[in-house]
Motif scaffolding. Structure first.
Motif, PDB file in Angstrom:
ATOM      1  N   GLN A 235       0.874  -1.351  -0.068  1.00 32.95           N
ATOM      2  CA  GLN A 235      -0.126  -0.108  -0.141  1.00 32.95           C
ATOM      3  C   GLN A 235       0.880   1.402   0.031  1.00 32.95           C
ATOM      4  O   GLN A 235       0.657   2.366  -0.507  1.00 32.95           O
ATOM      5  CB  GLN A 235      -0.809   0.042   1.117  1.00 32.95           C
ATOM      6  N   VAL A 236       2.178   1.121   0.714  1.00 33.94           N
ATOM      7  CA  VAL A 236       2.906   2.265   0.696  1.00 33.94           C
ATOM      8  C   VAL A 236       3.319   2.639  -0.523  1.00 33.94           C
ATOM      9  O   VAL A 236       3.599   3.789  -1.053  1.00 33.94           O
ATOM     10  CB  VAL A 236       4.106   2.315   1.770  1.00 33.94           C
ATOM     11  N   LEU A 237       3.949   1.385  -1.078  1.00 36.85           N
ATOM     12  CA  LEU A 237       4.426   1.672  -2.401  1.00 36.85           C
ATOM     13  C   LEU A 237       3.528   2.318  -3.535  1.00 36.85           C
ATOM     14  O   LEU A 237       3.988   2.903  -4.366  1.00 36.85           O
ATOM     15  CB  LEU A 237       4.964   0.264  -3.107  1.00 36.85           C
ATOM     16  N   TYR A 238       2.127   1.893  -3.351  1.00 43.13           N
ATOM     17  CA  TYR A 238       1.213   2.273  -4.431  1.00 43.13           C
ATOM     18  C   TYR A 238       0.979   3.905  -4.188  1.00 43.13           C
ATOM     19  O   TYR A 238       0.958   4.524  -4.973  1.00 43.13           O
ATOM     20  CB  TYR A 238      -0.002   1.737  -4.156  1.00 43.13           C
ATOM     21  N   ARG A 239       1.112   4.381  -2.837  1.00 46.92           N
ATOM     22  CA  ARG A 239       1.020   5.877  -2.771  1.00 46.92           C
ATOM     23  C   ARG A 239       2.209   6.562  -3.025  1.00 46.92           C
ATOM     24  O   ARG A 239       2.256   7.806  -3.281  1.00 46.92           O
ATOM     25  CB  ARG A 239       0.513   5.905  -1.196  1.00 46.92           C
ATOM     26  N   LEU A 240       3.632   5.832  -2.617  1.00 48.57           N
ATOM     27  CA  LEU A 240       4.651   6.440  -3.295  1.00 48.57           C
ATOM     28  C   LEU A 240       4.590   6.760  -4.949  1.00 48.57           C
ATOM     29  O   LEU A 240       5.117   7.834  -5.356  1.00 48.57           O
ATOM     30  CB  LEU A 240       5.834   5.619  -2.821  1.00 48.57           C
ATOM     31  N   LEU A 241       4.034   5.754  -5.505  1.00 49.94           N
ATOM     32  CA  LEU A 241       4.042   5.868  -6.797  1.00 49.94           C
ATOM     33  C   LEU A 241       2.812   6.981  -7.455  1.00 49.94           C
ATOM     34  O   LEU A 241       3.320   8.108  -8.128  1.00 49.94           O
ATOM     35  CB  LEU A 241       3.395   4.570  -7.598  1.00 49.94           C
TER      36      LEU A 241
ATOM     37  N   GLY B   7      -2.001  -0.364   8.496  1.00 47.23           N
ATOM     38  CA  GLY B   7      -1.463   0.857   8.214  1.00 47.23           C
ATOM     39  C   GLY B   7      -0.152   1.125   8.828  1.00 47.23           C
ATOM     40  O   GLY B   7       0.198   0.248   9.621  1.00 47.23           O
ATOM     41  N   THR B   8       0.654   2.381   8.616  1.00 47.14           N
ATOM     42  CA  THR B   8       2.049   2.325   9.064  1.00 47.14           C
ATOM     43  C   THR B   8       2.366   3.891   9.236  1.00 47.14           C
ATOM     44  O   THR B   8       1.434   4.841   8.677  1.00 47.14           O
ATOM     45  CB  THR B   8       3.302   1.941   8.126  1.00 47.14           C
ATOM     46  N   VAL B   9       2.917   4.225  10.190  1.00 48.07           N
ATOM     47  CA  VAL B   9       3.508   5.663  10.331  1.00 48.07           C
ATOM     48  C   VAL B   9       4.006   6.145   8.923  1.00 48.07           C
ATOM     49  O   VAL B   9       3.806   7.375   8.740  1.00 48.07           O
ATOM     50  CB  VAL B   9       4.398   5.693  11.489  1.00 48.07           C
ATOM     51  N   PHE B  10       4.673   5.392   8.274  1.00 53.02           N
ATOM     52  CA  PHE B  10       5.491   5.863   7.158  1.00 53.02           C
ATOM     53  C   PHE B  10       4.548   6.427   6.071  1.00 53.02           C
ATOM     54  O   PHE B  10       4.462   7.234   5.302  1.00 53.02           O
ATOM     55  CB  PHE B  10       6.555   4.956   6.503  1.00 53.02           C
ATOM     56  N   GLY B  11       3.456   5.368   5.863  1.00 51.06           N
ATOM     57  CA  GLY B  11       2.150   5.808   5.021  1.00 51.06           C
ATOM     58  C   GLY B  11       1.754   6.896   5.213  1.00 51.06           C
ATOM     59  O   GLY B  11       1.242   7.598   4.453  1.00 51.06           O
ATOM     60  N   THR B  12       1.629   7.168   6.582  1.00 50.20           N
ATOM     61  CA  THR B  12       0.907   8.613   7.119  1.00 50.20           C
ATOM     62  C   THR B  12       1.917   9.823   6.573  1.00 50.20           C
ATOM     63  O   THR B  12       1.285  10.826   6.062  1.00 50.20           O
ATOM     64  CB  THR B  12       0.752   8.331   8.623  1.00 50.20           C
TER      65      THR B  12
END
Length: 324
Positions: free
Chosen positions: A22-28, A273-278
């Motif tokens: 999920q984080v990779l998708y959001r970085l993209l 979820g993750t803090v990095f995702g936030t």
């Protein structure tokens, strides 16, 4: 190679967790957003604008980082903005009356933490749903702040204190360095400590967590206290950035903070979820609003866009949970 060997080899291959994907998708998504904005406006890639984006992302992340832990447990803290507001007002008063930035900082952090503890006690001991408890706290804090400030403005703080909000170090805004520290501590706490894993367990299934020996009430009080403390930190950075404070300073802070958490992939239903995702969510929201400013889109549309983003993030989360 036998079928058993194939199966063992597949199981031995490293794989990304759902949170990491999920984080990779959001970085993209953030990268694509940067690409689009760089095409639509020449000023997006200017150094001053890039530094401004990083600073604004940092300010939003401070407020949203602690809120992430609350939402991971399946709760919600709607009072973070009002908490940051009253913490800033108290910190400013102490700083001006004593001349000590250190005492002002202690006061701001103390107020934020006390409010967080009160939220945690209402949720755990009074059994009030977090939405209602923190929504009520929001209005209580706004009322106290307006009465306390009485329409006045406090401004003019020491240059050393202002460094944490508006200063630079090696050409990079100081809040960015603070964000790196916050991010490292938050990721370590959530991902690498027993307490962090217990928070995820509570969000996934609080009944099962309690039966497994997790002190659910104590952990809930902890996450609301952390959320309050990070609101206190955010209040100090905002205070140093603005160099002034009024009674309405916290009114517009809560919605962007919640949006950053949800955009970052933290489930409103807890456990994911993750803090990095936030942090990535804060970056995406900042990029959207920055792009609207650069494209001369009326600022009155920004709350609407933020609301739409929140609804979209929750809808995507619910859709993903149904598919899972």
């Amino acid at each position: 190679m036998s079928a058993t060997d194939n199966t063992s080899a597949l199981q031995a291959r490293p794989h990304l967790s759902q949170d990491a994907v999920q984080v990779l998708y959001r970085l993209l998504a953030a990268s694509l957003l940067c690409l689009v904005l760089s095409v639509l406006t020449d000023s997006f890639l200017h150094l001053n604008n890039v530094l401004n984006v990083l600073r604004q992302t940092s300010l939003l992340f401070f407020l949203a980082s602690g809120l992430t832990l609350v939402i991971l447990t399946g709760g919600l803290d709607l009072s973070v903005g009002a908490n940051a507001g009253i913490s800033a007002c108290i910190a400013a008063t102490v700083m001006k009356s004593t001349g000590s930035p250190a005492l002002g900082a202690v006061a701001g952090l103390g107020v934020g933490s006390v409010v967080g503890i009160a939220n945690g006690l209402m949720v755990t001991h009074l059994r009030i749903p977090s939405f209602i408890a923190t929504y009520g706290m929001l209005w209580v804090l706004h009322g106290i702040t307006y009465y306390y400030m009485a329409g006045e403005t406090i401004h003019g703080f020491p240059a050393g204190f202002r460094m944490i909000g508006s200063g630079y170090l090696a050409g990079v805004p100081v809040p960015v360095y603070l964000t790196v520290g916050f991010l490292a501590v938050g990721m370590f706490f959530a991902q690498r400590t027993v307490w962090g894993q217990q928070i995820y367990a509570i969000g996934a299934n609080p009944i099962a967590a309690r039966m497994s020996g997790v002190p659910v009430n104590l952990r809930l009080i902890l996450v609301y206290t952390v959320s309050g403390a990070t609101a206190g930190v955010a209040s100090l950075v905002f205070l140093a950035r603005l160099n002034s404070v009024e009674g309405d300073i916290g009114e517009t802070m809560a919605l962007p903070a919640i949006a950053a958490v949800l955009i970052g992939g933290t489930s409103l239903f807890g456990g994911v979820g993750t803090v990095f995702g936030t942090f990535v969510g804060a970056l995406i929201l900042t990029l959207v609003l920055n792009g609207m400013n650069l494209l001369a889109i009326n600022a009155n549309w920004q709350p609407l866009v933020t609301g739409v983003i929140i609804v979209l993030a929750v809808w995507l989360d619910m859709r993903g949970r149904r598919q899972a």
